[in-house]
Design a protein around this motif. Structure first.
Motif, PDB file in Angstrom:
ATOM      1  N   ARG A   8       0.857  -1.164   0.000  1.00 53.10           N
ATOM      2  CA  ARG A   8       0.000   0.000   0.000  1.00 53.10           C
ATOM      3  C   ARG A   8       0.900   1.223   0.000  1.00 53.10           C
ATOM      4  N   LEU A   9       0.338   2.332  -0.394  1.00 56.20           N
ATOM      5  CA  LEU A   9       1.129   3.551  -0.456  1.00 56.20           C
ATOM      6  C   LEU A   9       1.411   4.075   0.946  1.00 56.20           C
ATOM      7  N   PRO A  10       2.518   4.777   1.121  1.00 57.63           N
ATOM      8  CA  PRO A  10       2.822   5.364   2.429  1.00 57.63           C
ATOM      9  C   PRO A  10       1.828   6.454   2.787  1.00 57.63           C
ATOM     10  N   GLY A  11       1.801   6.794   4.066  1.00 54.22           N
ATOM     11  CA  GLY A  11       0.911   7.854   4.534  1.00 54.22           C
ATOM     12  C   GLY A  11       1.333   9.223   4.033  1.00 54.22           C
ATOM     13  N   LEU A  12       0.461  10.186   4.207  1.00 54.81           N
ATOM     14  CA  LEU A  12       0.693  11.560   3.748  1.00 54.81           C
ATOM     15  C   LEU A  12       0.904  12.528   4.903  1.00 54.81           C
ATOM     16  N   THR A  13       1.049  11.987   6.109  1.00 54.28           N
ATOM     17  CA  THR A  13       1.148  12.841   7.294  1.00 54.28           C
ATOM     18  C   THR A  13       2.320  13.813   7.205  1.00 54.28           C
ATOM     19  N   HIS A  14       3.488  13.325   6.791  1.00 55.58           N
ATOM     20  CA  HIS A  14       4.654  14.211   6.815  1.00 55.58           C
ATOM     21  C   HIS A  14       4.626  15.203   5.656  1.00 55.58           C
ATOM     22  N   LEU A  15       4.133  14.795   4.515  1.00 57.91           N
ATOM     23  CA  LEU A  15       3.995  15.733   3.396  1.00 57.91           C
ATOM     24  C   LEU A  15       3.069  16.878   3.793  1.00 57.91           C
ATOM     25  N   ARG A  16       1.992  16.543   4.475  1.00 61.32           N
ATOM     26  CA  ARG A  16       1.071  17.573   4.957  1.00 61.32           C
ATOM     27  C   ARG A  16       1.724  18.425   6.057  1.00 61.32           C
ATOM     28  N   ARG A  17       2.520  17.794   6.908  1.00 55.72           N
ATOM     29  CA  ARG A  17       3.204  18.522   7.991  1.00 55.72           C
ATOM     30  C   ARG A  17       4.170  19.559   7.435  1.00 55.72           C
ATOM     31  N   LEU A  18       4.890  19.207   6.377  1.00 56.65           N
ATOM     32  CA  LEU A  18       5.876  20.112   5.798  1.00 56.65           C
ATOM     33  C   LEU A  18       5.243  21.236   4.978  1.00 56.65           C
ATOM     34  N   THR A  19       3.992  21.053   4.541  1.00 56.21           N
ATOM     35  CA  THR A  19       3.355  21.992   3.617  1.00 56.21           C
ATOM     36  C   THR A  19       2.431  22.938   4.368  1.00 56.21           C
ATOM     37  N   ASP A  20       2.650  24.245   4.177  1.00 56.93           N
ATOM     38  CA  ASP A  20       1.731  25.238   4.736  1.00 56.93           C
ATOM     39  C   ASP A  20       0.965  25.890   3.589  1.00 56.93           C
ATOM     40  N   ASP A  21       0.340  27.033   3.836  1.00 58.07           N
ATOM     41  CA  ASP A  21      -0.482  27.625   2.786  1.00 58.07           C
ATOM     42  C   ASP A  21       0.344  28.320   1.709  1.00 58.07           C
ATOM     43  N   THR A  22       1.666  28.384   1.889  1.00 50.68           N
ATOM     44  CA  THR A  22       2.549  28.932   0.854  1.00 50.68           C
ATOM     45  C   THR A  22       3.124  27.829  -0.017  1.00 50.68           C
ATOM     46  N   GLY A  23       3.661  26.806   0.610  1.00 48.09           N
ATOM     47  CA  GLY A  23       4.279  25.705  -0.127  1.00 48.09           C
ATOM     48  C   GLY A  23       4.893  24.717   0.839  1.00 48.09           C
ATOM     49  N   LEU A  55      -1.783  10.728  -6.677  1.00 51.15           N
ATOM     50  CA  LEU A  55      -3.183  10.884  -7.052  1.00 51.15           C
ATOM     51  C   LEU A  55      -3.641   9.769  -7.986  1.00 51.15           C
ATOM     52  N   GLU A  56      -2.738   9.300  -8.856  1.00 48.62           N
ATOM     53  CA  GLU A  56      -3.068   8.228  -9.795  1.00 48.62           C
ATOM     54  C   GLU A  56      -3.354   6.908  -9.092  1.00 48.62           C
ATOM     55  N   LEU A  57      -2.705   6.682  -7.949  1.00 49.97           N
ATOM     56  CA  LEU A  57      -2.755   5.377  -7.296  1.00 49.97           C
ATOM     57  C   LEU A  57      -3.548   5.362  -5.994  1.00 49.97           C
ATOM     58  N   SER A  58      -3.846   6.523  -5.441  1.00 53.62           N
ATOM     59  CA  SER A  58      -4.491   6.594  -4.138  1.00 53.62           C
ATOM     60  C   SER A  58      -5.996   6.367  -4.235  1.00 53.62           C
ATOM     61  N   GLY A  59      -6.588   6.030  -3.097  1.00 52.33           N
ATOM     62  CA  GLY A  59      -8.030   5.871  -3.023  1.00 52.33           C
ATOM     63  C   GLY A  59      -8.736   7.201  -2.868  1.00 52.33           C
ATOM     64  N   ASP A 325       9.809   6.014   7.165  1.00 51.67           N
ATOM     65  CA  ASP A 325       8.671   5.673   8.014  1.00 51.67           C
ATOM     66  C   ASP A 325       7.462   5.553   7.090  1.00 51.67           C
ATOM     67  N   HIS A 326       7.093   4.312   6.781  1.00 53.42           N
ATOM     68  CA  HIS A 326       6.028   4.069   5.818  1.00 53.42           C
ATOM     69  C   HIS A 326       4.693   4.599   6.304  1.00 53.42           C
ATOM     70  N   GLU A 327       4.452   4.502   7.600  1.00 53.12           N
ATOM     71  CA  GLU A 327       3.146   4.875   8.139  1.00 53.12           C
ATOM     72  C   GLU A 327       2.842   6.347   7.916  1.00 53.12           C
ATOM     73  N   GLU A 328       3.826   7.222   8.123  1.00 52.24           N
ATOM     74  CA  GLU A 328       3.570   8.655   7.970  1.00 52.24           C
ATOM     75  C   GLU A 328       4.173   9.224   6.684  1.00 52.24           C
ATOM     76  N   GLY A 329       4.904   8.403   5.941  1.00 51.66           N
ATOM     77  CA  GLY A 329       5.432   8.852   4.656  1.00 51.66           C
ATOM     78  C   GLY A 329       6.583   9.819   4.763  1.00 51.66           C
ATOM     79  N   SER A 330       7.484   9.613   5.723  1.00 53.12           N
ATOM     80  CA  SER A 330       8.637  10.496   5.881  1.00 53.12           C
ATOM     81  C   SER A 330       9.923   9.733   5.634  1.00 53.12           C
ATOM     82  N   CYS A 331      11.003  10.467   5.422  1.00 50.65           N
ATOM     83  CA  CYS A 331      12.293   9.835   5.163  1.00 50.65           C
ATOM     84  C   CYS A 331      13.410  10.704   5.713  1.00 50.65           C
TER      85      CYS A 331
END
Length: 369
Positions: A8-23, A55-59, A325-331
């Motif tokens: 399954r794909l990794p989580g998006l928690t860290h991508l969301r954590r790093l991203t604010d309303d600017t980038g 986006l192509e692979l996620s639910g 960390d597969h669960e939160e999608g960080s490296c």
């Protein structure tokens, strides 16, 4: 010591954590964004690329978040693109532009990400943003003078050609001119010629490479040449691509067989090779080239190397310690002589996410040899 990871794909928690309303912020202290380090457009282009692939692979449950992230990264790129088509790369946290010299690497990354967005996004309101970015930056392809710039442009133009763009398909006279199929074919041939000349001027029996040193993101160069072959059918381009990729694989393997990317404390020349520090982006770019080579040739060795690249993130590396960390999608940011760099910044995290996307999209359902 390959870890077993669920398909399954990794989580998006860290991508969301790093991203604010600017980038997406460039650096992190551990898992926490280092806001005083600001943003880089390089990372927005990478994050856009990763989000489009996810986006192509996620639910359906992840689709709203991914579209929000895509909107954020596109908005950043639209904001920092200059009238001449170049992008300002380094932005402080207060949204002020930092002094810099224009970067061909940044332009190339943005060309690829905006081309992918143009081809993948179905919503006309979002696609218009990608069209606008391309309209301003594609005319700059003829000004590129570096191998990584050529490689990115070859991939972007090759992708657009695959998707059947034609004159007048996107808005505005400048865009229509930039997207002329004849002009694009001519640009692909010219870029491939430059990359072939760079290879011929440096390659020897014991050095199958495009430059005097192997430095960063090396997999980009055979990847770009593979795109040139796909676009033109030029067998010399394929031969150079595979020779250089085989050489890169040889230089990126340990005696034990696991992936050992070229270290950034000295790089690699005919006479020496740095072991540390090892960067996730270099592993991802090697995997990228191997996946492309597998698509075009079906070579088992490329699938095997791509799998080994993915395994590097999970501990099949020189330290035996996982970076991801597969669960939160960080490296983690890399491997050092003293161990793992615990910071989890944008470049390393996006590299991991892209490696997982490539694995899930191309390798996860195949039987291992």
């Amino acid at each position: 010591m390959t870890a077993t990871i669920s398909k399954r794909l990794p989580g998006l928690t860290h991508l969301r954590r790093l991203t604010d309303d600017t980038g997406i912020t460039e650096h992190a202290l551990g898992k926490i964004p280092r806001r005083k380090e600001g943003y880089s457009t390089d990372d927005q282009a990478r994050a856009l690329w990763a989000s489009l692939e996810l986006l192509e692979l996620s639910g359906e449950q992840d689709r709203p978040l991914l579209l929000t992230l895509i909107d954020t990264y596109l908005a950043f790129m639209l904001w920092v693109q200059k009238e001449d088509g170049h992008y300002h790369n380094n932005i402080a946290y207060d949204r002020s532009a930092e002094p810099e010299v224009p970067s061909e690497d940044c332009l190339g990354r943005c060309l690829w990400a905006s081309a992918l967005a143009y081809c993948r996004l179905k919503d006309p309101g979002r696609r218009l943003a990608a069209e606008t970015l391309l309209a301003h930056s594609l005319p700059l392809v003829s000004t590129l003078r570096t191998p990584r710039g050529w490689a990115h442009a070859l991939a972007a133009l090759g992708l657009l050609k695959r998707h059947g763009y034609h004159e007048g398909r996107i808005h505005g006279a400048a865009a229509a001119s930039a997207f002329s199929a004849d002009l694009a074919d001519s640009a692909i041939q010219e870029l491939a010629r430059y990359l072939k000349l760079s290879y011929r001027s440096h390659a020897a029996e014991d050095w199958q490479w495009y430059e005097a040193e192997m430095t960063y993101s090396n997999g980009l160069l055979p990847w770009g040449m593979l795109w040139a072959y796909e676009s033109t059918g030029d067998r010399e381009a394929l031969d150079i691509a595979l020779r250089s990729l085989d050489f890169l694989i040889l230089r990126s393997r340990s005696p034990e067989g696991h992936i050992r990317p070229i270290g950034n404390r000295g790089w690699c020349s005919r006479d020496s090779r740095a072991l540390w520090d090892q960067q996730p982006i270099d592993v991802m770019k090697l995997m990228l080239a191997c996946i492309k080579a597998d698509e075009l040739t079906g070579g088992m060795r490329y699938r095997e190397t791509a799998r080994a690249c993915r395994d590097w993130f999970y501990g099949d590396n020189d330290t035996g310690v996982p970076l991801a960390d597969h669960e939160e999608g960080s490296c983690c940011d890399g491997l050092q002589e003293c161990g793992v760099n615990l910071n989890r910044g944008a470049e390393s995290t996006i590299s991991y996410l892209l490696a997982e996307v490539m694995y899930e999209g191309h390798l996860a359902n195949e039987k291992q040899p």
